[in-house]
Design a protein around this motif. Structure first.
Motif, short mmCIF file in Angstrom:
data_model
loop_
_atom_site.label_atom_id
_atom_site.label_comp_id
_atom_site.label_asym_id
_atom_site.label_seq_id
_atom_site.Cartn_x
_atom_site.Cartn_y
_atom_site.Cartn_z
N PRO A 187 17.17 -4.54 -5.06
CA PRO A 187 17.74 -3.97 -6.29
C PRO A 187 17.51 -2.46 -6.38
N PHE A 188 16.39 -2.01 -5.83
CA PHE A 188 16.10 -0.57 -5.86
C PHE A 188 17.16 0.19 -5.06
N LEU A 189 17.45 -0.33 -3.86
CA LEU A 189 18.47 0.33 -3.03
C LEU A 189 19.81 0.30 -3.74
N ASP A 190 20.06 -0.82 -4.38
CA ASP A 190 21.29 -0.99 -5.14
C ASP A 190 21.43 0.12 -6.19
N ARG A 191 20.37 0.29 -6.97
CA ARG A 191 20.40 1.31 -8.01
C ARG A 191 20.54 2.71 -7.41
N LEU A 192 19.76 2.93 -6.37
CA LEU A 192 19.78 4.24 -5.72
C LEU A 192 21.20 4.61 -5.32
N CYS A 193 21.86 3.64 -4.75
CA CYS A 193 23.20 3.89 -4.23
C CYS A 193 24.20 4.07 -5.36
N HIS A 194 24.11 3.19 -6.36
CA HIS A 194 25.16 3.21 -7.38
C HIS A 194 24.86 4.16 -8.51
N GLU A 195 23.58 4.36 -8.82
CA GLU A 195 23.28 5.28 -9.90
C GLU A 195 23.10 6.70 -9.39
N SER A 196 22.37 6.86 -8.28
CA SER A 196 22.17 8.22 -7.77
C SER A 196 23.30 8.65 -6.85
N ARG A 197 24.25 7.74 -6.63
CA ARG A 197 25.43 8.07 -5.81
C ARG A 197 25.06 8.56 -4.40
N ILE A 198 24.05 7.92 -3.84
CA ILE A 198 23.70 8.21 -2.45
C ILE A 198 24.29 7.12 -1.59
N PRO A 199 25.28 7.45 -0.78
CA PRO A 199 25.85 6.39 0.06
C PRO A 199 24.80 5.84 1.03
N ILE A 200 24.86 4.56 1.28
CA ILE A 200 23.92 3.92 2.22
C ILE A 200 24.72 3.23 3.31
N ILE A 201 24.32 3.49 4.54
CA ILE A 201 24.90 2.74 5.66
C ILE A 201 23.79 1.80 6.13
N TYR A 202 24.07 0.53 6.05
CA TYR A 202 23.01 -0.47 6.11
C TYR A 202 23.30 -1.46 7.24
N VAL A 203 22.45 -1.45 8.27
CA VAL A 203 22.61 -2.38 9.38
C VAL A 203 21.72 -3.59 9.11
N SER A 204 22.30 -4.76 9.16
CA SER A 204 21.48 -5.95 8.93
C SER A 204 22.10 -7.17 9.59
N HIS A 205 21.24 -8.10 9.97
CA HIS A 205 21.71 -9.38 10.47
C HIS A 205 21.61 -10.46 9.42
N ALA A 206 21.04 -10.10 8.28
CA ALA A 206 20.84 -11.11 7.25
C ALA A 206 22.01 -11.04 6.28
N LEU A 207 22.90 -12.03 6.36
CA LEU A 207 24.10 -11.95 5.55
C LEU A 207 23.80 -11.98 4.07
N GLU A 208 22.69 -12.61 3.74
CA GLU A 208 22.30 -12.65 2.34
C GLU A 208 22.07 -11.24 1.80
N GLU A 209 21.30 -10.46 2.58
CA GLU A 209 21.07 -9.07 2.19
C GLU A 209 22.38 -8.31 2.06
N VAL A 210 23.21 -8.49 3.08
CA VAL A 210 24.47 -7.76 3.12
C VAL A 210 25.31 -8.10 1.89
N ALA A 211 25.38 -9.39 1.60
CA ALA A 211 26.21 -9.82 0.48
C ALA A 211 25.67 -9.28 -0.83
N ARG A 212 24.37 -9.25 -0.92
CA ARG A 212 23.74 -8.79 -2.15
C ARG A 212 24.01 -7.31 -2.40
N LEU A 213 24.02 -6.54 -1.31
CA LEU A 213 23.92 -5.10 -1.44
C LEU A 213 25.24 -4.39 -1.19
N ALA A 214 26.01 -4.90 -0.24
CA ALA A 214 27.09 -4.07 0.28
C ALA A 214 28.33 -4.11 -0.59
#
Ligand SMILES: Nc1ncnc2c1ncn2[C@@H]1O[C@H](COP(=O)(O)OP(=O)(O)OP(=O)(O)O)[C@@H](O)[C@H]1O
Ligand SMILES: Nc1ncnc2c1ncn2[C@@H]1O[C@H](COP(=O)(O)OP(=O)(O)OP(=O)(O)O)[C@@H](O)[C@H]1O
Ligand code: MOO
Ligand SMILES: [Mg+2]
Ligand SMILES: [Mg+2]
Lengths: 239, 232, 361, 232, 361
Positions: E171-198
């Motif tokens: 959720p922190f990364l989520d806020r960082l990206c959407h509130e502070s408008r910092i784009p995140i490029i996120y490599v992951s194999h965990a689809l759960e993480e990806v679905a939650r965040l991306a």
């Protein structure tokens, strides 16, 4: 002739001297200091190194060379005052053997060959070390050079040649009489005639930048205390 | 530069022989010493380390003199070796190699020790979990990874062996064709009132040989680095 | 067989590990920094415990009382480290065959099989330096597998692998452990992996093993929610295979005399199997259950209802003696008037019992 | 060992002054050279590398002679420095330090280069992604991680500077209190027929100082290693 | 805003990456060795592409046509590397403040917050050498976060963290990206993480970006099963918040005029949200659905039925315009006589729509 006369003011003289004069000059230097109050600081090294340093402007007052060649060289280069050059001592060459093989050696090919066996003859490096050069000239004149040429152990300086013989590493060596006189582990087995080589002389000279009265130390060496110091180091003083 | 005269050729080939022999014989010992200092803790550690550095701290003439006392024909080690194996160092090119090796030794141990200390013990641990005994780990993990350091040591050692002078001339004299290496020939030339030209030629010759050795070593080093860092 | 009972420390953290299993995969689970890697290193002999005993398959590797401390190289424990630890100067092939060449281990004839399983055939001539993260990890797994180990210690071996690759490797480890009888100590944060693979589960918290036992038991314990993560809570149910339906690809199990269908596996009729059923996959019906795609309907009695934070309630039900957990909304609990003692139908989507969550016993 | 006589004290303190000065002045230059050789590729790479190794390959007397020609009072660099900054090397303890520094230089560059080459470029990359300019990366990442190598270099350099003899006596002569370091005093003693005792005392003295320096360096090295490898 | 269109190579593998997003988190997903890390390194400036263009938030960082190649240190891209890359000689604290001290970056006033979030306060004085795997990873995340980045590149940042810690960081990364408008490029194999965040998902396969687009679209594509893993297949459904039920902790959504209940989140009534619903969590009913704990019952029409391997069949249904995937056994498809065109009830366990799978749009 002027022994004991006070030096004119200089507190300290810097003397560049051949390493082989160390004992004699240090003894004389102490005597000189106690008579005149002028302290002498010596820099002992190989004659060649000192000569080149003088050429490069070394701040020496006096230069004591272990041979005439290098003195001529620095005089020509203008590093010493030719007018002040004086011979202070002479030396001669001897064959030495390790102390336990002290039987006298005849100066002929076969005797030397026999004494060497398979071993080598330790001498100073004939091209660069004065003792080696004198030895080569003497042996050449005595007709012995070709017999030993292939069996030499040329050393960086005479002291090492001496030590080599003292340790029995070589059965024979040619060193200065002065060296042989102070090393207990060697015996003089033959003297090399003085006329078989140019005179072995120790010339001294003052530099052009020498302090006033520096030459007095050269004179002091010719006086009684100087002579005593030279003799006890195995050298022969010059009048 | 005009072609070399026979004496120069002789000095050159002798120098290479002496330096190469010194290197080949000393390197394994230096590797052992480097490993021991890097990886083992034992009471005599400081003393061993100090002894190894001694030839660096003492003037070479003293080292040469000590060699003469120990390895001369009358010396305890020298006479033993001569009687037992017929190996003579005195006034022999092998003695020059010994002197060069001893003088080069501290220069070689340091980089090797440094490189071994830098090998990640975690890799040695991994090798142990795969069943490797300690010597095998050393041979197939530690030393290969320390290879850049071993190479650096070899270069320093070879250069020092080429240039060694003080200990050599004291220990085995300055015999043309036997112990008069380039360094000794060069020294001899400088001791002669008119030796400037000869000295200059020998300086150039030594320099060229040293540069050639260095360039070769750099090529090897680069290959090594590429081999370790990856690629196909 | 794993017998571990050791005391030691990791920096300031005192370590007290005490766990045992008679066979199969032992999973170590716990938060980051809990001490899992430290414990595995003690087992491998890389860190010396202060006291205690480590025995694997009856061979004592460490016993402070008896002064036994078998050196690492003779423990024959294949170790997959958390950080790969490949030999950078050796090719991938030499890394894989290292144990045979440098450890004088007989390489099992499985080289090609392992290389194929891990998909590293195209990498054999390369050096580790240029491998991707997952490629390194796979080579490290291969290296340990090919060291003819007496046991495997795997520290998050699959952490950076894609789900597809994981799905290929897990059954292999399963077979290795159960057919070749090589005990595996498996550190993982992925409960799915753990559930799929492990027979025994040990929870590590702040250096101590706070719970250990058969996976069914530990997973069902409500008090371990924090350590295991709520999302993954569930129960383990045992059943017996009573039929195979090749046409539909289904295997029928009998669980306490009720029937349950799961995707086929080649399990002989009569065998006992274990299913992990997540609480979140269980629904409750109080009336008729016709016309539903959900095939598995077990009659259960509600034993306890715990209110959880937020909208959730957790039901502990019984199918005969066996526990089954269900997670519902509190709203549904009220709507359906659920209460302890009531007998209801538990609906379990066939599909939700994934292949991965079936383990032969 | 009975207490030291004044000449020995003088030689000892001079040696420490000369070796320490040589080390302090040379080390930064050696670090720079090590870095340049390790990390930069440029046309003169091989030449620079060769030049740095030259004092090792040539007999020290030659190096001393070259220094005399260049840095003597009449030499081009020496006269310039004297006129412009009033710095004199000739026959001065500073000249002894210069000779010691030049002779020690190749021994120092090698371990430093080795250590810098061993620093993982991935960490330098990470520092760059955090915004560090190249010099800052060098100062806070590369050099601190190369510290064991720099320390090894310092030890080799200090030991060599202590023991340097050939270049020193040729360049700045053998003047008590000014340029007669322990090594030169020891040489002088060996030139004297009855110098054995003096030589022996000086050998012991040099050895003791070297051992002390080595032990101190080992303590520092161990602290360093602990600091980097972890722990509280 | 991320604009990437580059060509290059990783060893023998040609890299061709082409993806763009207007805002939020861009996930890179793909098999091990597909080229994900290589692409992130090209974005950071650590590997030079052969050609192409990289722009972030409108600033061009690389443009082979215009000869632009901003040096790494001036790209201001916080990079969490796959292998931590902490500075071993610096304390954890100095690692965290490195960007301020050595990079002259203004540290956001968030030091304490980040340290707390990552749970690394007790480690501040330690050096990385003795940290556990997960501790290292957390410090590496903190270091990147505290470098006042213009964008973040995170290469499997959470791979070795426990589920609890993950749940705090996401959720922190989520806020960082959407509130502070910092784009995140996120490599992951965990689809759960990806679905939650991306917000946007790019699938990388064999060096090429084979699919890219809004996450809902990519996740629903049946043809990407291999890349995403069957177990995780699902669909993304959009709905509007129409009510909050504080008593039961439920939020009611309207999806194409039908109601759906999910665990509460503080989302204003009227807001649009996106739910990921896994195919395996959807059941089908053809008759009455009384007495069921499953609260969410959507009337859907079957559009297509695909037979899968083994016992499975996959249904593609429509809720109005929106796709919903369901996975059943073939047996159930037959039993219930399901076929395209038929209208049925899709049952979705409320609980199965986990918090993690709700993302505000
Ligand atoms: N040498 C050491 N000095 C100080 N602390 C240490 C040392 N070694 C380990 N620790 C600490 O001990 C704890 C346990 O470490 P360990 O590596 O076993 O954790 P872990 O359970 O494997 O964690 P992770 O899941 O993050 O890998 C950690 O907090 C770690 O920081
Ligand atoms: N220098 C190189 N030489 C040869 N091959 C390389 C090199 N660098 C990368 N590769 C190969 O390129 C491919 C892509 O590597 P990359 O690290 O980008 O993969 P990835 O998608 O991040 O994988 P993972 O999920 O395993 O980390 C890999 O197969 C790797 O082996
Ligand atoms: O350092 Mo020397 O002074 O090698 O002969
Ligand atoms: Mg760990
Ligand atoms: Mg990667």
């Amino acid at each position: 002739s002027l022994s004991g006369s006070p030096a004119s003011g200089a507190e300290k003289l810097t003397v560049f001297a051949a390493a082989s004069l160390k004992d004699a000059l240090e003894a004389a230097g102490e005597a000189y200091a106690s008579t005149t109050g002028t302290r002498i600081v010596f820099s002992f090294a190989g004659t060649s190194a000192l000569a080149r340093q003088l050429e490069a402007g070394a701040p020496a007052d006096l230069f004591f060379s272990a041979d005439q060649h290098w003195m001529d060289h620095v005089a020509r280069a203008g590093a010493v005052d030719p007018a002040t050059v004086a011979i202070v001592a002479t030396n001669s060459l001897v064959f030495v053997a390790p102390g336990n093989q002290a039987s006298p050696l005849a100066l002929d090919k076969h005797a030397i060959d026999a004494r060497l066996g398979g071993g080598r003859l330790a001498i100073g490096e004939p091209d660069s070390v004065p003792a080696g050069r004198y030895a080569r000239e003497a042996l050449t004149n005595l007709g012995l050079w070709s017999a030993v040429e292939a069996k030499l152990a040329p050393m960086e300086n005479v002291r090492i040649a001496l030590a080599t013989v003292a340790r029995g590493e070589t059965p024979l060596g040619i060193v200065y009489a002065s060296d042989a006189a102070v090393e207990d582990d060697v015996a003089v087995v033959a003297s090399i005639p003085r006329d078989s080589h140019p005179a072995i002389v120790y010339p001294a000279a003052a530099t052009f930048e020498a302090q006033e009265g520096a030459v007095d130390f050269i004179a002091f060496l010719k006086g009684p205390e100087g002579r005593k110091a030279l003799i006890s180091a195995g050298l022969q003083p010059v009048d | 530069m005009p072609s070399l005269d026979p004496a120069e050729w002789q000095a050159l080939s002798l120098t290479l022989k002496v330096a190469a022999t010194a290197l080949i014989v000393t390197l394994p010992v230096a590797i052992l010493a480097g490993y021991v200092l890097a990886r083992l803790r034992f009471p005599g550690h400081g003393i061993l380390n100090g002894l190894i550095h001694l030839p660096l701290v003492l003037p070479p003439v003293v080292t040469g003199y000590v060699l003469l006392i120990l390895f001369g024909r009358r010396g305890p080690i020298g006479s033993f070796l001569e009687e037992t194996f017929g190996i003579t160092f005195a006034f022999n090119w092998t003695g020059a190699a010994l002197a060069a090796g001893v003088m080069a030794f501290p220069l070689m141990v340091r980089p090797i020790r440094l490189a071994i200390e830098a090998v990640d013990p975690k890799l040695e641990e991994a090798a142990a979990t795969l069943g490797s005994p300690r010597v095998v780990v050393l041979a197939v993990v530690t030393l290969p990874l320390a290879l850049p350091g071993i190479l650096a040591a070899a270069i320093l050692g070879f250069a020092k062996a080429m240039g060694e002078f003080g200990a050599t001339i004291t220990f085995v004299s300055n015999i043309p064709g036997e112990t008069r290496t380039l360094a000794l020939a060069l020294y001899t030339a400088t001791q002669t009132p008119d030796g400037e030209l000869a000295a200059f030629r020998l300086t150039i010759l030594s320099t060229v040989v040293a540069f050639a050795a260095l360039i070769a070593s750099e090529v090897v080093a680069r290959r090594l680095a590429r081999a370790v860092k990856g690629g196909a | 067989m794993i017998d571990i009972s050791i005391l030691g420390r990791a920096g300031d953290l005192p370590i007290a590990a005490d766990f045992h299993s008679s066979e199969g995969v032992m999973a170590l689970f716990g938060q980051s920094g809990a001490g899992k890697s430290t414990i595995t290193k003690m087992i491998a002999g890389l860190i010396r415990p202060d006291a205690g005993r480590i025995a694997i398959n009856g061979d004592t590797l460490f016993d402070s009382g008896k002064g036994i401390d078998v050196p690492v190289r003779r423990r024959r424990i294949g170790h997959v480290f958390q950080e790969a630890r490949l030999f950078p100067h050796l090719s991938v092939r030499s890394n894989l065959t290292f144990a045979r060449l440098a450890g004088r281990r007989i390489e099992p004839a499985a080289f090609d099989e392992v290389v194929e399983l891990l998909g590293i055939a195209p990498l054999l001539a390369r050096r580790p330096g240029s491998l991707s993260g997952g490629e390194k990890q796979r080579v490290a797994i291969g290296r340990a597998l090919l060291s003819s180990p007496r046991a495997l210690v795997m520290d998050e071996p699959l952490a950076s692998l894609d789900p597809g690759r994981k799905a290929e490797i897990l059954p292999f480890l399963d077979r290795l452990c159960h057919e070749s009888r090589i005990p595996i100590i498996y550190v993982s944060h992925a409960l799915e992996e753990v559930a799929r693979l492990a027979d025994t589960l040990t929870i590590v918290s702040q250096g101590r093993t706070v719970a250990t036992g058969p996976i069914a038991e530990i997973m069902t314990r409500l008090d371990l929610g924090v350590a295991t993560g709520r999302h993954e809570a569930g129960s383990i149910i045992e059943g017996r295979v009573v039929g195979q339906d090749a046409d539909w690809g289904l295997t029928t199990l009998s669980v306490e005399d009720q029937l349950l269908q799961v995707p086929s596996r080649e399990i002989a009729v009569g065998a006992t199997v274990r299913l992990r059923i997540r609480a979140r996959d269980v629904s409750i019906a109080i009336g008729a259950t016709d016309g539903l795609s959900i095939r598995n309907r077990l009659s259960v009695s509600i034993e306890a209802i715990t209110d959880e934070s937020g909208p959730y309630a957790e039901l502990l039900c019984r199918v005969g003696r066996q526990p089954l957990r269900a997670r519902l909304t509190r709203a549904s609990v009220a709507d359906l008037d659920l209460h302890p003692g009531k007998t209801v139908t538990a609906l379990i989507k066939t599909i939700a019992i994934d292949r991965r969550e079936i383990t032969g016993v």
